[in-house]
Design a protein around this motif. Structure first.
Motif, short mmCIF file in Angstrom:
data_model
loop_
_atom_site.label_atom_id
_atom_site.label_comp_id
_atom_site.label_asym_id
_atom_site.label_seq_id
_atom_site.Cartn_x
_atom_site.Cartn_y
_atom_site.Cartn_z
N CYS A 164 9.78 28.33 -5.43
CA CYS A 164 11.08 27.72 -5.13
C CYS A 164 11.07 27.03 -3.75
N GLU A 165 10.24 27.53 -2.84
CA GLU A 165 10.20 26.94 -1.52
C GLU A 165 9.55 25.56 -1.51
N TYR A 166 8.51 25.40 -2.34
CA TYR A 166 7.76 24.14 -2.30
C TYR A 166 8.02 23.23 -3.49
N TRP A 167 8.25 23.79 -4.70
CA TRP A 167 8.27 22.98 -5.90
C TRP A 167 9.54 23.20 -6.75
N CYS A 168 10.62 23.55 -6.13
CA CYS A 168 11.82 23.88 -6.91
C CYS A 168 12.48 22.63 -7.50
N SER A 169 12.53 21.56 -6.72
CA SER A 169 13.18 20.33 -7.17
C SER A 169 12.26 19.14 -6.89
N LEU A 170 12.68 17.97 -7.39
CA LEU A 170 11.86 16.77 -7.19
C LEU A 170 11.80 16.40 -5.71
N ASP B 85 11.98 18.51 -3.16
CA ASP B 85 11.08 19.46 -2.51
C ASP B 85 9.62 19.12 -2.82
N SER B 86 9.35 18.72 -4.05
CA SER B 86 7.98 18.39 -4.44
C SER B 86 7.48 17.16 -3.68
N LEU B 87 8.33 16.14 -3.58
CA LEU B 87 7.93 14.95 -2.83
C LEU B 87 7.69 15.28 -1.36
N SER B 88 8.56 16.11 -0.78
CA SER B 88 8.38 16.50 0.61
C SER B 88 7.10 17.30 0.80
N THR B 89 6.80 18.18 -0.14
CA THR B 89 5.58 18.99 -0.04
C THR B 89 4.34 18.12 -0.15
N LEU B 90 4.34 17.16 -1.07
CA LEU B 90 3.18 16.26 -1.22
C LEU B 90 2.98 15.41 0.04
N PHE B 91 4.06 14.94 0.62
CA PHE B 91 3.94 14.13 1.83
C PHE B 91 3.43 14.96 3.01
N GLN B 92 3.99 16.20 3.16
CA GLN B 92 3.55 17.04 4.27
C GLN B 92 2.10 17.49 4.10
N SER B 93 1.63 17.57 2.86
CA SER B 93 0.26 18.01 2.61
C SER B 93 -0.75 16.99 3.10
N ILE B 94 -0.39 15.71 3.07
CA ILE B 94 -1.33 14.68 3.52
C ILE B 94 -1.03 14.20 4.94
N ALA B 95 0.14 14.57 5.47
CA ALA B 95 0.53 14.12 6.81
C ALA B 95 0.35 15.20 7.86
N GLY B 96 -0.13 16.39 7.49
CA GLY B 96 -0.34 17.46 8.45
C GLY B 96 0.88 18.32 8.70
N GLY B 97 1.95 18.13 7.94
CA GLY B 97 3.14 18.96 8.12
C GLY B 97 2.96 20.37 7.63
N VAL B 98 2.09 20.54 6.64
CA VAL B 98 1.81 21.85 6.08
C VAL B 98 0.39 21.85 5.55
N ALA C 260 0.83 -1.21 0.00
CA ALA C 260 0.00 0.00 0.00
C ALA C 260 0.87 1.26 0.00
N MET C 261 1.95 1.24 0.76
CA MET C 261 2.86 2.38 0.78
C MET C 261 3.59 2.53 -0.55
N VAL C 262 3.91 1.42 -1.20
CA VAL C 262 4.54 1.49 -2.53
C VAL C 262 3.59 2.17 -3.52
N LEU C 263 2.31 1.81 -3.47
CA LEU C 263 1.33 2.46 -4.35
C LEU C 263 1.24 3.95 -4.07
N LEU C 264 1.26 4.34 -2.82
CA LEU C 264 1.19 5.75 -2.47
C LEU C 264 2.44 6.50 -2.94
N LEU C 265 3.61 5.89 -2.77
CA LEU C 265 4.85 6.53 -3.22
C LEU C 265 4.89 6.69 -4.74
N MET C 266 4.40 5.71 -5.48
CA MET C 266 4.35 5.82 -6.94
C MET C 266 3.45 6.98 -7.36
N MET C 267 2.30 7.12 -6.70
CA MET C 267 1.40 8.23 -7.01
C MET C 267 2.06 9.57 -6.69
N MET C 268 2.72 9.63 -5.54
CA MET C 268 3.40 10.87 -5.17
C MET C 268 4.53 11.20 -6.16
#
Length: 290
Positions: A48-54, A56-69, A12-20
């Motif tokens: 640049c803060e959220y989507w500058c690199s891959l 950063d984008s992965l971190s932003t997507l994870f924080q968006s669903i985990a309550g980090g941001v 299930a986590m592999v599926l979520l990581l592929m989507m992210m």
């Protein structure tokens, strides 16, 4: 049980990581193209803060669903690029929140329950606890019927209790059918004494609760076959005895119809009289009076 669910959780986590990864790649490429073309300075800083690199984008997507941001903050700079990227981000949030995470939770719980149901120790412990609770409920129900505290209930007490809606509902919660009080009382009263003790009540209710089990049906089938075999043996024995009686009666009837032969000497004696008597003369005969 948690160790057994790790395999399902891993996929299930592999599926979520592929989507992210797919969403992060699309947003990062679009953000790089927008930065190359030039946007407003405030939007450029946020992009640049959220989507500058891959990364950063992965971190932003994870924080968006985990309550980090809050997911609204990364959405603001995407609205200055194209209308397609905000739609992709909103679709990602909707799909993950309402589908993927719920599916992961359901799979995890289902696998844990399945593993628990196959664990003999846990199943045995649960059965013991459930039986103890059931016996406690039966004892409480018996005490409600036996208001006089005699330690036994009669058919009148049982019928009066089943007329009470609360007690009748309580009996249904114990998986017992209260449609026929007399039949239920006779089934529980195994010694046919007219009184049911608390031990008889508990034992009878345990046997009669719920629907028929496979063991009970197999036992009934075995007893039916045994009774059928005994009945056929009895019928065969009766038929043999009746045939013997009929044959003996027929032989007796045939013998009674056949006359028995007499000896020749007896026939002569009957015609000539007894050998000890002298022969009759004409003078011995009585003379007729004219």
């Amino acid at each position: 049980s948690i160790m057994a669910t790790l395999k399902s959780l891993f996929w299930a986590m592999v599926l979520l990581l592929m989507m992210m990864y797919v969403v992060a790649t699309m947003i990062t490429q679009n953000s790089s193209h927008s930065l190359a073309e030039g946007i407003t300075p405030s939007s450029e800083v946020a992009l640049c803060e959220y989507w500058c690199s891959l990364d950063d984008s992965l971190s932003t997507l994870f924080q968006s669903i985990a309550g980090g941001v809050s997911w609204r903050e990364p959405l603001q700079p995407l609205m200055s690029t194209t209308m397609f990227m905000p739609a992709v981000f909103n679709a990602y949030i909707t799909l993950v929140y309402f589908a993927v995470l719920n599916v992961v939770t359901a799979v995890f719980c289902s696998r844990a329950m399945e593993t628990t149901s196959k664990n003999p120790e846990l199943v045995t412990s649960a059965l013991i606890m459930n039986r103890a609770e059931y016996l406690k409920s039966l004892s409480a129900f018996f005490k409600k019927i036996d208001k006089a505290g005699k330690g036994a209930i009669s058919l009148a007490d049982f019928e009066r209790a089943l007329k009470d809606p609360d007690l009748c509902a309580h009996l249904h919660t114990l998986e017992m059918d209260s449609a026929d009080a007399w039949a239920l009382f006779r089934l529980i009263d195994t010694d046919q004494s007219g009184l049911i003790s608390i031990d008889e009540f508990i034992e009878g209710c345990e046997c009669l609760k719920g629907s028929a089990k496979g063991v009970q049906l197999a036992k009934m089938s075995l007893e039916h076959r045994h009774l059928t075999r005994r009945l056929m043996q009895f019928i065969g024995d009766v038929e043999r005895r009746l045939n013997v009686i009929a044959e003996q009666g027929f032989n007796h009837f045939e013998r009674s119809r056949t006359p028995s032969p007499r000896p020749s000497g007896s026939l002569v004696c009957s015609q000539r009289g007894s050998p000890s008597e002298p022969p009759l003369t004409p003078g011995d005969l009585p003379h007729a009076r004219v």
